[in-house]
Design a protein around this motif. Structure first.
Motif, mmCIF file in Angstrom:
data_model
loop_
_atom_site.group_PDB
_atom_site.id
_atom_site.type_symbol
_atom_site.label_atom_id
_atom_site.label_comp_id
_atom_site.label_asym_id
_atom_site.label_seq_id
_atom_site.Cartn_x
_atom_site.Cartn_y
_atom_site.Cartn_z
ATOM 1 N N TRP A 7 20.543 -18.855 9.397
ATOM 2 C CA TRP A 7 19.428 -19.783 9.611
ATOM 3 C C TRP A 7 19.784 -21.114 8.967
ATOM 4 O O TRP A 7 20.158 -21.176 7.791
ATOM 5 C CB TRP A 7 18.138 -19.230 8.994
ATOM 6 C CG TRP A 7 16.907 -20.009 9.341
ATOM 7 C CD1 TRP A 7 16.424 -20.271 10.578
ATOM 8 C CD2 TRP A 7 15.995 -20.628 8.425
ATOM 9 N NE1 TRP A 7 15.262 -21.011 10.511
ATOM 10 C CE2 TRP A 7 14.971 -21.241 9.190
ATOM 11 C CE3 TRP A 7 15.930 -20.713 7.028
ATOM 12 C CZ2 TRP A 7 13.923 -21.938 8.614
ATOM 13 C CZ3 TRP A 7 14.886 -21.398 6.446
ATOM 14 C CH2 TRP A 7 13.885 -22.004 7.237
ATOM 15 N N VAL A 14 15.452 -21.906 15.856
ATOM 16 C CA VAL A 14 15.163 -20.477 15.776
ATOM 17 C C VAL A 14 14.357 -20.261 14.501
ATOM 18 O O VAL A 14 14.801 -20.598 13.415
ATOM 19 C CB VAL A 14 16.455 -19.638 15.759
ATOM 20 C CG1 VAL A 14 16.135 -18.152 15.668
ATOM 21 C CG2 VAL A 14 17.289 -19.931 16.999
ATOM 22 N N GLU A 17 10.073 -16.139 12.213
ATOM 23 C CA GLU A 17 9.478 -15.021 12.945
ATOM 24 C C GLU A 17 10.397 -14.512 14.054
ATOM 25 O O GLU A 17 10.338 -13.330 14.429
ATOM 26 C CB GLU A 17 8.101 -15.373 13.506
ATOM 27 C CG GLU A 17 8.017 -16.703 14.190
ATOM 28 C CD GLU A 17 7.510 -17.802 13.261
ATOM 29 O OE1 GLU A 17 6.614 -18.554 13.668
ATOM 30 O OE2 GLU A 17 8.022 -17.903 12.117
ATOM 31 N N ASP A 18 11.258 -15.395 14.594
ATOM 32 C CA ASP A 18 12.240 -14.942 15.576
ATOM 33 C C ASP A 18 13.204 -13.949 14.928
ATOM 34 O O ASP A 18 13.556 -12.920 15.518
ATOM 35 C CB ASP A 18 13.029 -16.125 16.144
ATOM 36 C CG ASP A 18 12.160 -17.090 16.941
ATOM 37 O OD1 ASP A 18 11.181 -16.624 17.549
ATOM 38 O OD2 ASP A 18 12.460 -18.296 16.950
ATOM 39 N N GLN A 21 11.442 -10.622 14.338
ATOM 40 C CA GLN A 21 11.296 -9.828 15.554
ATOM 41 C C GLN A 21 12.637 -9.261 16.028
ATOM 42 O O GLN A 21 12.672 -8.239 16.716
ATOM 43 C CB GLN A 21 10.653 -10.673 16.652
ATOM 44 C CG GLN A 21 9.197 -11.027 16.364
ATOM 45 C CD GLN A 21 8.648 -12.091 17.294
ATOM 46 O OE1 GLN A 21 9.141 -12.272 18.407
ATOM 47 N NE2 GLN A 21 7.639 -12.822 16.834
ATOM 48 N N ALA A 22 13.735 -9.925 15.646
ATOM 49 C CA ALA A 22 15.056 -9.414 15.995
ATOM 50 C C ALA A 22 15.440 -8.214 15.142
ATOM 51 O O ALA A 22 16.422 -7.527 15.441
ATOM 52 C CB ALA A 22 16.105 -10.517 15.844
ATOM 53 N N CYS A 55 6.586 -16.894 7.218
ATOM 54 C CA CYS A 55 6.578 -17.267 8.630
ATOM 55 C C CYS A 55 5.835 -18.589 8.785
ATOM 56 O O CYS A 55 5.223 -19.085 7.833
ATOM 57 C CB CYS A 55 5.898 -16.179 9.464
ATOM 58 S SG CYS A 55 6.776 -14.599 9.460
ATOM 59 N N ASP A 368 17.146 -19.332 25.953
ATOM 60 C CA ASP A 368 18.053 -20.090 25.079
ATOM 61 C C ASP A 368 18.489 -21.392 25.744
ATOM 62 O O ASP A 368 18.706 -22.403 25.070
ATOM 63 C CB ASP A 368 19.316 -19.275 24.769
ATOM 64 C CG ASP A 368 19.059 -18.079 23.880
ATOM 65 O OD1 ASP A 368 18.118 -18.128 23.074
ATOM 66 O OD2 ASP A 368 19.814 -17.096 23.997
ATOM 67 N N ARG A 371 15.871 -23.891 24.966
ATOM 68 C CA ARG A 371 15.611 -24.135 23.547
ATOM 69 C C ARG A 371 16.629 -25.092 22.940
ATOM 70 O O ARG A 371 16.305 -25.896 22.080
ATOM 71 C CB ARG A 371 15.611 -22.820 22.785
ATOM 72 C CG ARG A 371 15.083 -22.952 21.344
ATOM 73 C CD ARG A 371 15.338 -21.695 20.520
ATOM 74 N NE ARG A 371 14.716 -20.510 21.083
ATOM 75 C CZ ARG A 371 13.800 -19.769 20.475
ATOM 76 N NH1 ARG A 371 13.372 -20.130 19.268
ATOM 77 N NH2 ARG A 371 13.331 -18.682 21.042
ATOM 78 N N ALA A 379 18.777 -17.873 20.013
ATOM 79 C CA ALA A 379 17.929 -16.761 19.572
ATOM 80 C C ALA A 379 18.224 -15.490 20.365
ATOM 81 O O ALA A 379 18.574 -14.450 19.798
ATOM 82 C CB ALA A 379 16.458 -17.139 19.700
ATOM 83 N N ILE A 380 18.104 -15.563 21.695
ATOM 84 C CA ILE A 380 18.183 -14.356 22.513
ATOM 85 C C ILE A 380 19.617 -13.839 22.594
ATOM 86 O O ILE A 380 19.871 -12.632 22.541
ATOM 87 C CB ILE A 380 17.610 -14.614 23.916
ATOM 88 C CG1 ILE A 380 16.147 -15.086 23.803
ATOM 89 C CG2 ILE A 380 17.670 -13.365 24.772
ATOM 90 C CD1 ILE A 380 15.549 -15.579 25.097
ATOM 91 N N LEU A 383 20.265 -12.069 19.440
ATOM 92 C CA LEU A 383 19.494 -10.839 19.405
ATOM 93 C C LEU A 383 20.187 -9.761 20.236
ATOM 94 O O LEU A 383 20.281 -8.606 19.825
ATOM 95 C CB LEU A 383 18.081 -11.102 19.930
ATOM 96 C CG LEU A 383 17.055 -9.964 19.857
ATOM 97 C CD1 LEU A 383 15.642 -10.530 19.797
ATOM 98 C CD2 LEU A 383 17.165 -9.034 21.054
#
Length: 399
Positions: A7, A14, A17-18, A21-22, A55, A368, A371, A379-380, A383
């Motif tokens: 991060w 990103v 909270e992303d 959730q990952a 968050c 993505d 984004r 992010a995705i 993930l």
């Protein structure tokens, strides 16, 4: 193996909270806004820890700052010029502040000038996904005809020079700017507005500094830092060169297994260790990643797991970043070796038996592409990579 996620701080697109959730278990971060060579203060470290712990709606994330990536080594330290002694003192102070904050692992690199190099930050794949790519011909075109580096012609075979000349002749002004921007993105401080004069000046600072001299300076740095890391209960892992071969006439000293072996033997302290990056090392066809994990595993403090597709068998060649299970690195064999190393550590009673890893980079897929996060850090896509790596890990542990 502890599952972590990089991060970049509050400017990262990103969100906390992303990551939550990952399903990540810890966070890898750094104080990128602090100038290289300055001290990381307790206040700035605590501020980053507080951001990670919450968050965007203020609720507790349950996440903590596990790994620093990176506490940068200044160019003055690498060259042993200018304020290098002051920078080492500041580095030590930053380490003490991080240890006081409960952070035990530091990832860093010893690459001159450029932290990493790619020629395309959004290379389009047949699926419509994008990834980062290093095209050796494009790089030669930049070095020879945009940067116009003195002595560049001596670093490329004749066929590459001819191919680069043809490639450059087809580039319009916009394409030349895009190529330069992609390459200079790895130069700290110049990602927004690349300056060829700045690059030339930085490169000139390494005139007369051979690989042997840089390696000697590296040993001097480790002799200062590793004993302190050991006394603080910290683990210090060097990231390999990216890509793992010489560029722009600069010396490279962390590109292959023998380089790591030399540094581990030269400063033989457990805290002096390795960030094993499968993507960086995997871009060189003669690097055996599972074997490196088996042979050097007791000093591996952090893992970057990503994959690359090699477009040639040459040591210096083109490659692009692939899906985590889709490239030339045998990810199953590598993770099997890492899990075996964890079992050895556990049997020895080591407190650091669990090796943190993160899904390094990822393809931009689905949302993505809208984004537009930090190149390589969607992010995705990450993930998806983490899910694939997690699947390997669970299957291997299941037996």
């Amino acid at each position: 193996m502890r599952q972590t996620w990089r991060w970049f701080g509050p400017q990262d697109r990103v969100m906390i909270e992303d990551m939550l959730q990952a399903g990540v278990e810890g966070v890898v971060s750094a104080l990128h806004h602090v100038p290289t060579g300055d001290v990381w203060t307790p206040e700035e470290i605590a501020r980053r820890q507080q951001l990670i712990a919450r968050c965007s709606d203020g609720s507790a994330s349950g996440l903590a700052w596990d790994v620093v990536e990176s506490l940068p080594v200044s160019e003055d330290i690498k060259k042993q010029k200018g304020d290098w002694r002051t920078h080492i003192a500041n580095y030590k102070q930053s380490m003490k502040h991080l240890a006081d904050a409960g952070i035990e692992i530091i990832c860093y690199n010893f690459m001159p000038v450029l932290d990493w190099t790619r020629t395309n930050l959004a290379y389009r794949l047949p699926t419509g996904a994008t990834c980062m790519r290093f095209d050796f011909i494009d790089f030669a075109a930049f070095d020879l005809f945009i940067l116009e580096r003195k002595g560049a012609k001596d670093d490329f075979p004749e066929d590459v020079i001819e191919a680069a000349k043809e490639r450059f002749a087809k580039l319009d002004d916009a394409a030349k700017i895009e190529l330069a921007e992609s390459i200079i993105f790895g130069l700290p401080g110049d990602a927004e507005a690349p300056s060829m004069e700045k690059v030339r000046a930085n490169l000139a600072e390494y005139d007369g500094i051979s690989e042997e001299r840089l390696r000697s300076n590296f040993v001097d740095f480790l002799e200062e830092i590793a004993p302190l890391a050991q006394s603080l209960g910290m683990r210090f892992g060097c990231h390999p060169d990216d890509p793992p071969f010489g560029l722009l006439g600069l010396p490279r000293v962390m590109s292959k297994e023998a380089d790591y072996k030399y540094l581990m033997d030269a400063v033989d302290i457990p805290a002096n260790g390795i960030t094993l990056c499968s993507g960086s090392l995997g871009a060189r066809p003669d690097n055996d990643l599972p074997g490196m994990m088996e042979r050097l595993g007791d000093r591996v403090h952090f893992l970057h797991l990503r994959n690359v597709v090699l477009e040639s068998s040459d040591i210096k060649g083109s490659f692009y970043e692939a899906e985590h299970l889709g490239g030339h690195v045998d990810m199953v064999a590598l993770m099997k070796a890492a899990l075996a190393e964890e079992e050895r550590r556990r049997a020895q009673g080591r407190k650091d038996w669990s090796i943190p890893f993160r899904p390094d980079h990822g393809l931009d897929i689905l949302d993505d592409l809208k984004r537009q996060a930090q190149p390589g850090y969607p992010a995705i896509g990450r993930l998806k990579g983490l899910a694939e790596l997690r699947g390997i890990m669970v299957a291997l542990e299941h037996g």
